[in-house]
Scaffold this motif. Structure first.
Motif, PDB file in Angstrom:
ATOM      1  N   PRO A 156      -5.905 -18.019  -8.548  1.00 46.51           N
ATOM      2  CA  PRO A 156      -4.467 -17.749  -8.536  1.00 46.51           C
ATOM      3  C   PRO A 156      -4.119 -16.270  -8.594  1.00 46.51           C
ATOM      4  N   ALA A 157      -4.916 -15.491  -9.340  1.00 47.94           N
ATOM      5  CA  ALA A 157      -4.606 -14.067  -9.460  1.00 47.94           C
ATOM      6  C   ALA A 157      -4.714 -13.373  -8.108  1.00 47.94           C
ATOM      7  N   ALA A 158      -5.725 -13.741  -7.325  1.00 46.41           N
ATOM      8  CA  ALA A 158      -5.889 -13.117  -6.012  1.00 46.41           C
ATOM      9  C   ALA A 158      -4.747 -13.500  -5.084  1.00 46.41           C
ATOM     10  N   LEU A 159      -4.376 -14.787  -5.077  1.00 53.46           N
ATOM     11  CA  LEU A 159      -3.328 -15.254  -4.172  1.00 53.46           C
ATOM     12  C   LEU A 159      -1.954 -14.759  -4.606  1.00 53.46           C
ATOM     13  N   TRP A 160      -1.525 -15.191  -5.790  1.00 52.87           N
ATOM     14  CA  TRP A 160      -0.153 -14.877  -6.206  1.00 52.87           C
ATOM     15  C   TRP A 160      -0.007 -13.439  -6.658  1.00 52.87           C
ATOM     16  N   GLY A 161      -1.038 -12.896  -7.297  1.00 53.95           N
ATOM     17  CA  GLY A 161      -0.975 -11.481  -7.683  1.00 53.95           C
ATOM     18  C   GLY A 161      -0.953 -10.571  -6.477  1.00 53.95           C
ATOM     19  N   GLY A 162      -1.763 -10.922  -5.462  1.00 50.62           N
ATOM     20  CA  GLY A 162      -1.766 -10.126  -4.239  1.00 50.62           C
ATOM     21  C   GLY A 162      -0.436 -10.180  -3.514  1.00 50.62           C
ATOM     22  N   LEU A 163       0.143 -11.389  -3.385  1.00 49.40           N
ATOM     23  CA  LEU A 163       1.439 -11.526  -2.724  1.00 49.40           C
ATOM     24  C   LEU A 163       2.531 -10.802  -3.501  1.00 49.40           C
ATOM     25  N   ALA A 164       2.501 -10.912  -4.834  1.00 44.13           N
ATOM     26  CA  ALA A 164       3.523 -10.257  -5.648  1.00 44.13           C
ATOM     27  C   ALA A 164       3.453  -8.741  -5.498  1.00 44.13           C
ATOM     28  N   THR A 165       2.254  -8.189  -5.548  1.00 42.74           N
ATOM     29  CA  THR A 165       2.100  -6.742  -5.424  1.00 42.74           C
ATOM     30  C   THR A 165       2.565  -6.245  -4.062  1.00 42.74           C
ATOM     31  N   ALA A 166       2.119  -6.924  -3.001  1.00 40.84           N
ATOM     32  CA  ALA A 166       2.487  -6.502  -1.649  1.00 40.84           C
ATOM     33  C   ALA A 166       3.989  -6.619  -1.426  1.00 40.84           C
ATOM     34  N   LEU A 201       4.972 -14.465  -9.237  1.00 43.71           N
ATOM     35  CA  LEU A 201       4.449 -14.350 -10.607  1.00 43.71           C
ATOM     36  C   LEU A 201       4.659 -15.655 -11.365  1.00 43.71           C
ATOM     37  N   GLY A 202       5.770 -16.358 -11.077  1.00 42.87           N
ATOM     38  CA  GLY A 202       5.984 -17.671 -11.681  1.00 42.87           C
ATOM     39  C   GLY A 202       4.935 -18.675 -11.241  1.00 42.87           C
ATOM     40  N   PHE A 203       4.559 -18.650  -9.966  1.00 47.46           N
ATOM     41  CA  PHE A 203       3.481 -19.522  -9.494  1.00 47.46           C
ATOM     42  C   PHE A 203       2.164 -19.184 -10.185  1.00 47.46           C
ATOM     43  N   LEU A 204       1.936 -17.899 -10.414  1.00 48.86           N
ATOM     44  CA  LEU A 204       0.719 -17.473 -11.108  1.00 48.86           C
ATOM     45  C   LEU A 204       0.693 -18.033 -12.527  1.00 48.86           C
ATOM     46  N   ALA A 205       1.829 -17.948 -13.210  1.00 56.19           N
ATOM     47  CA  ALA A 205       1.892 -18.485 -14.572  1.00 56.19           C
ATOM     48  C   ALA A 205       1.720 -20.000 -14.573  1.00 56.19           C
ATOM     49  N   ALA A 206       2.299 -20.678 -13.590  1.00 53.81           N
ATOM     50  CA  ALA A 206       2.202 -22.136 -13.533  1.00 53.81           C
ATOM     51  C   ALA A 206       0.765 -22.592 -13.318  1.00 53.81           C
ATOM     52  N   ALA A 207      -0.041 -21.757 -12.684  1.00 50.78           N
ATOM     53  CA  ALA A 207      -1.427 -22.140 -12.401  1.00 50.78           C
ATOM     54  C   ALA A 207      -2.242 -22.311 -13.671  1.00 50.78           C
ATOM     55  N   PHE A 208      -1.793 -21.716 -14.769  1.00 51.31           N
ATOM     56  CA  PHE A 208      -2.558 -21.779 -16.021  1.00 51.31           C
ATOM     57  C   PHE A 208      -2.042 -22.873 -16.953  1.00 51.31           C
ATOM     58  N   LEU A 209      -1.117 -23.704 -16.488  1.00 49.83           N
ATOM     59  CA  LEU A 209      -0.556 -24.752 -17.338  1.00 49.83           C
ATOM     60  C   LEU A 209      -1.364 -26.039 -17.292  1.00 49.83           C
TER      61      LEU A 209
END
Length: 424
Positions: free
Chosen positions: A376-386, A298-306
């Protein structure tokens, strides 16, 4: 276990197989670090194969290498320990010899070499864990396993740095690195074999067809979760370079710095963190590792929007959290499996665990590279959920019952803690 002091380090070394075995691990890891990161370059530069063909041959070798694990598990359950470790190193010598003998453009011989390298790489973790589990018990065993991983990462990192320095020599340098790798595997195999650790045959009677043994615990939830957990091992090598270079347009220096930091943290913190977590049950620690990894994703996901300015430094900072999750996972997963496995079926249980690990490592690059183009949502969100779901499975899975306790023995002497069961 008390904090690791000078005396504790000697205990840890003894529990891990002794000085000769530690040298064998270091030499083996150094040889692996020399070649494994650059095997793709060897196929492209030395043999003149295309990148996709070389990558496909390497992947096929890794996946096919998993097919050896049932046989490795049965061999371990017959009492073999250091012999299996040495064999996993010797089969890689054969792989390197085939690699050196491969003529330019011959993809089939290259794939065969990759197969033997894959067999050795898949067989080694289970054999090493079985050897350590035979020599030590309880939390001492957990620390010994962690120490072996720290030592191996140090060797891999040193080998990779040395190989990087030699790459300026081109194809000739790669061929020399392959030759040195084969020699390192040969020396490591001789040292590992000389340790001569065996489990007493009575502990393996269940594999001899007497019908009195119990099956290996299924641990379906744990094995399925492990496939997802193991994705974290490819995050610093595949996911972060892909995101930093192709999406954030950051300098490749960031990827290199993150990889070096990951190696240093694992080498320095693997044992202390494992010892620190020993006050909690292994299952709880493994579930907590999933939570830490989820937070990092989730931190990587947030960093993607910086944006390109702050994105790369933020990814580097979050990668420390991801590495901590990796350290907690690595320090608890194999330890939990060895604690759950009855002595009679330790080998087969570790083989099943390695199958899940190897499968996760094999499919994770394809999954990561398939998800990354979707954002980023597909990559990091998917990994975080799984990963979070996997942590829940680990925490909620019911532990298998302890088996009927035939004691484990080493070279005819009872192993400390033989026949005891430990809380998972």
């Amino acid at each position: 276990m008390a904090p690791t002091t000078g005396v504790q380090l000697r205990v840890l070394l003894r529990a891990s197989g002794g000085p000769r075995y530690a040298v064998a691990l270091a030499v083996d890891a150094l040889g692996t670090g020399l070649l494994r990161p650059f095997l793709l370059l060897y196929g492209v530069t030395v043999l003149g194969l295309s990148g996709p063909v070389t990558g496909a041959a390497m992947t096929a070798g890794v996946v096919a290498g998993l097919g050896c694990m049932p046989a490795v598990g049965r061999w371990l359950d017959r009492g073999a320990r250091s012999t299996v470790v040495a064999a996993s190193m010797l089969v890689r010598v054969l792989g390197v010899v085939l690699l050196a003998a491969t003529p330019a453009g011959n993809v089939w011989l290259f794939a065969t070499a990759a197969l033997f390298l894959g067999i050795g790489n898949q067989a080694w973790p289970a054999a090493h864990a079985a050897l350590v589990a035979t020599l030590s018990h309880g939390r001492e065993r957990d620390a010994a396993l962690a120490g072996g991983r720290a030592l191996r990462n140090a060797g891999l990192g040193a080998g990779a740095l040395l190989a990087t320095a030699c790459l300026a020599g081109g194809a000739a340098a790669l061929q020399a690195l392959a030759a040195v790798t084969g020699l390192a595997y040969l020396v490591a195999a001789a040292l590992a074999w000389s340790v001569r650790v065996h489990a007493h045959p009575a502990a393996a009677a269940a594999t001899d067809g007497d019908g009195d043994g119990e099956p290996a615990p299924r641990m379906r939830g744990l094995l399925a979760a492990n496939v997802i957990y193991v994705f974290c091992l490819n995050v610093p090598e595949i996911a972060l370079p892909l995101v930093l270079v192709t999406q954030m347009h950051a300098s490749p220096v960031w990827s290199a710095a993150i990889f070096v930091a990951n190696t240093v943290l694992v080498v320095t913190l693997q044992v202390p963190v494992t010892v620190l977590m020993s006050r909690f049950s292994r299952r709880s620690v493994l579930a907590f590792a999933g939570v830490v990894l989820t937070a990092s994703y989730l931190g990587f996901l947030a960093a993607a929007f910086l944006g390109p300015g702050w994105g790369a430094p933020a990814v580097a900072a979050v990668s420390v959290v991801c590495t901590l999750g990796e350290i907690i996972y690595a320090g608890s997963a194999t330890a939990l499996v060895t604690a759950l496995a009855p002595a009679q079926v330790l080998g087969r249980t570790l083989a099943r665990f390695q199958l899940s690990t190897g499968f996760g490592l094999a499919v994770s690059p394809a999954v990561i590279t398939a998800l990354a183009p979707h954002g980023p949502a597909a990559l990091w969100g998917g990994l975080a959920t799984a990963t979070l779901l996997s942590a829940g499975v680990v925490r909620g899975e019911r532990a298998p019952r302890a088996g009927r306790g035939r004691s484990r023995r080493v070279s005819g002497r009872p192993c400390r803690g033989a026949g005891r069961r430990f809380a998972d």
